[in-house]
Scaffold this motif. Structure first.
Motif, PDB file in Angstrom:
ATOM      1  N   ILE A 138       0.939  -1.244  -0.203  1.00 36.33           N
ATOM      2  CA  ILE A 138       0.080   0.045  -0.092  1.00 36.33           C
ATOM      3  C   ILE A 138       0.989   1.092   0.078  1.00 36.33           C
ATOM      4  O   ILE A 138       0.576   2.249  -0.615  1.00 36.33           O
ATOM      5  CB  ILE A 138      -1.033   0.063   1.144  1.00 36.33           C
ATOM      6  CG1 ILE A 138      -1.969  -1.099   0.921  1.00 36.33           C
ATOM      7  CG2 ILE A 138      -1.729   1.444   1.284  1.00 36.33           C
ATOM      8  CD1 ILE A 138      -3.023  -1.202   2.499  1.00 36.33           C
ATOM      9  N   LEU A 139       1.908   1.233   0.687  1.00 32.89           N
ATOM     10  CA  LEU A 139       3.025   2.406   0.738  1.00 32.89           C
ATOM     11  C   LEU A 139       3.349   2.584  -0.473  1.00 32.89           C
ATOM     12  O   LEU A 139       3.718   3.819  -0.973  1.00 32.89           O
ATOM     13  CB  LEU A 139       3.815   2.315   1.822  1.00 32.89           C
ATOM     14  CG  LEU A 139       3.393   2.183   3.405  1.00 32.89           C
ATOM     15  CD1 LEU A 139       4.569   2.117   4.435  1.00 32.89           C
ATOM     16  CD2 LEU A 139       2.526   3.304   3.719  1.00 32.89           C
ATOM     17  N   ASP A 140       3.787   1.713  -1.095  1.00 32.65           N
ATOM     18  CA  ASP A 140       4.295   1.589  -2.685  1.00 32.65           C
ATOM     19  C   ASP A 140       3.467   2.396  -3.745  1.00 32.65           C
ATOM     20  O   ASP A 140       3.764   3.197  -4.320  1.00 32.65           O
ATOM     21  CB  ASP A 140       4.792   0.291  -3.095  1.00 32.65           C
ATOM     22  CG  ASP A 140       5.914  -0.374  -2.269  1.00 32.65           C
ATOM     23  OD1 ASP A 140       6.185  -1.521  -2.537  1.00 32.65           O
ATOM     24  OD2 ASP A 140       6.547   0.581  -1.872  1.00 32.65           O
ATOM     25  N   LYS A 141       2.173   2.081  -3.247  1.00 31.01           N
ATOM     26  CA  LYS A 141       1.045   2.707  -4.247  1.00 31.01           C
ATOM     27  C   LYS A 141       0.966   4.090  -3.804  1.00 31.01           C
ATOM     28  O   LYS A 141       0.793   4.866  -4.850  1.00 31.01           O
ATOM     29  CB  LYS A 141      -0.243   1.988  -3.908  1.00 31.01           C
ATOM     30  CG  LYS A 141      -0.234   0.390  -4.529  1.00 31.01           C
ATOM     31  CD  LYS A 141      -1.606  -0.342  -4.504  1.00 31.01           C
ATOM     32  CE  LYS A 141      -1.802  -1.561  -4.764  1.00 31.01           C
ATOM     33  NZ  LYS A 141      -2.924  -2.444  -4.347  1.00 31.01           N
ATOM     34  N   LEU A 142       0.956   4.346  -2.589  1.00 25.73           N
ATOM     35  CA  LEU A 142       0.895   5.970  -2.344  1.00 25.73           C
ATOM     36  C   LEU A 142       1.992   6.502  -2.780  1.00 25.73           C
ATOM     37  O   LEU A 142       1.890   7.807  -3.204  1.00 25.73           O
ATOM     38  CB  LEU A 142       0.958   6.010  -0.907  1.00 25.73           C
ATOM     39  CG  LEU A 142      -0.735   5.613  -0.134  1.00 25.73           C
ATOM     40  CD1 LEU A 142      -0.371   5.428   1.526  1.00 25.73           C
ATOM     41  CD2 LEU A 142      -1.620   6.255  -0.473  1.00 25.73           C
ATOM     42  N   ARG A 143       3.173   6.010  -2.735  1.00 29.23           N
ATOM     43  CA  ARG A 143       4.667   6.624  -3.472  1.00 29.23           C
ATOM     44  C   ARG A 143       4.340   6.950  -4.878  1.00 29.23           C
ATOM     45  O   ARG A 143       4.575   7.980  -5.267  1.00 29.23           O
ATOM     46  CB  ARG A 143       5.637   5.628  -3.088  1.00 29.23           C
ATOM     47  CG  ARG A 143       6.235   5.797  -1.447  1.00 29.23           C
ATOM     48  CD  ARG A 143       7.674   5.225  -1.290  1.00 29.23           C
ATOM     49  NE  ARG A 143       7.975   4.919   0.209  1.00 29.23           N
ATOM     50  CZ  ARG A 143       7.537   3.546   0.591  1.00 29.23           C
ATOM     51  NH1 ARG A 143       7.030   2.639  -0.147  1.00 29.23           N
ATOM     52  NH2 ARG A 143       7.875   3.623   1.807  1.00 29.23           N
ATOM     53  N   LYS A 144       3.999   5.942  -5.463  1.00 30.02           N
ATOM     54  CA  LYS A 144       3.683   6.147  -6.887  1.00 30.02           C
ATOM     55  C   LYS A 144       2.495   7.326  -7.250  1.00 30.02           C
ATOM     56  O   LYS A 144       2.604   8.181  -7.979  1.00 30.02           O
ATOM     57  CB  LYS A 144       3.064   5.023  -7.431  1.00 30.02           C
ATOM     58  CG  LYS A 144       2.741   4.949  -8.870  1.00 30.02           C
ATOM     59  CD  LYS A 144       3.673   4.918  -9.554  1.00 30.02           C
ATOM     60  CE  LYS A 144       3.850   4.755 -11.303  1.00 30.02           C
ATOM     61  NZ  LYS A 144       2.557   5.713 -11.709  1.00 30.02           N
TER      62      LYS A 144
END
Ligand code: RP5
Length: 167
Positions: A138-144
């Motif tokens: 989820i954090l990866d998606k938020l960074r993207k």
């Protein structure tokens, strides 16, 4: 229907348009959402029952939107120790100040994370950040999303610079 990871509650169906961005952003992030209408003042027992059941059955974050005397977030917080995010809504001539004060000024020991007036999208993103503590994907998606937003601002800067600048 399996219990959703995030429950979005609002005091009246008339709040849905303002609360929809929270459900939309969570859906884009692949996080399940259940959207319901429950009033802290008109259906207090229903609020209590829903929150206790949802907390027991897998919901991890509650997002609560309300206008006027907006006590929904506080009422939900009274029945769970899970994170509660309050969204004050501009639904009266006081343009959300009434809802902001009713949502943000919780007594010690009963926290509600309050976002901006009509800040439903940020409530959804904050819920995702909370879930991301245990789920790096989820954090990866938020960074993207943040990277995409940077690109949008840079593009807008170029367009405005070209359009509005004068020699
Ligand atoms: C609040 O009172 C609701 O969240 C809504 O923002 C406002 C008006 O409610 P309705 O008159 O539309 O039911 O409890």
């Amino acid at each position: 229907m399996p219990t959703a990871t995030v429950a979005i509650l609002m005091g009246s169906a008339s709040d849905l348009e303002l609360m929809q961005p929270a459900a939309d952003v969570l859906g884009e992030l692949g996080i399940s959402v259940e959207v319901r209408v429950m009033s802290a003042h008109r259906t207090p027992e229903r609020v209590a029952e829903f929150v206790k059941t949802a907390s027991r059955e897998g919901t991890k974050v509650f997002i609560c939107g309300a206008g006027a005397a907006a006590h929904l977030a506080g009422a939900v917080s009274a029945h769970t120790v899970l994170p509660v995010i309050g969204v004050p809504l501009a639904r009266t001539p006081l343009q959300g100040v009434d809802a902001l004060y009713a949502t943000v000024q919780m007594p010690p020991g009963m926290p509600v994370a309050t976002v901006a007036v009509d800040g439903a999208q940020n409530a959804g993103l904050l819920a995702a950040s909370i879930l991301g503590v245990a789920d790096p994907a989820i954090l990866d998606k938020l960074r993207k999303r943040r990277e995409d937003n940077v690109a949008k601002v840079l593009k807008a800067d170029e367009e405005v610079k070209k359009k509005a600048s004068r020699p």
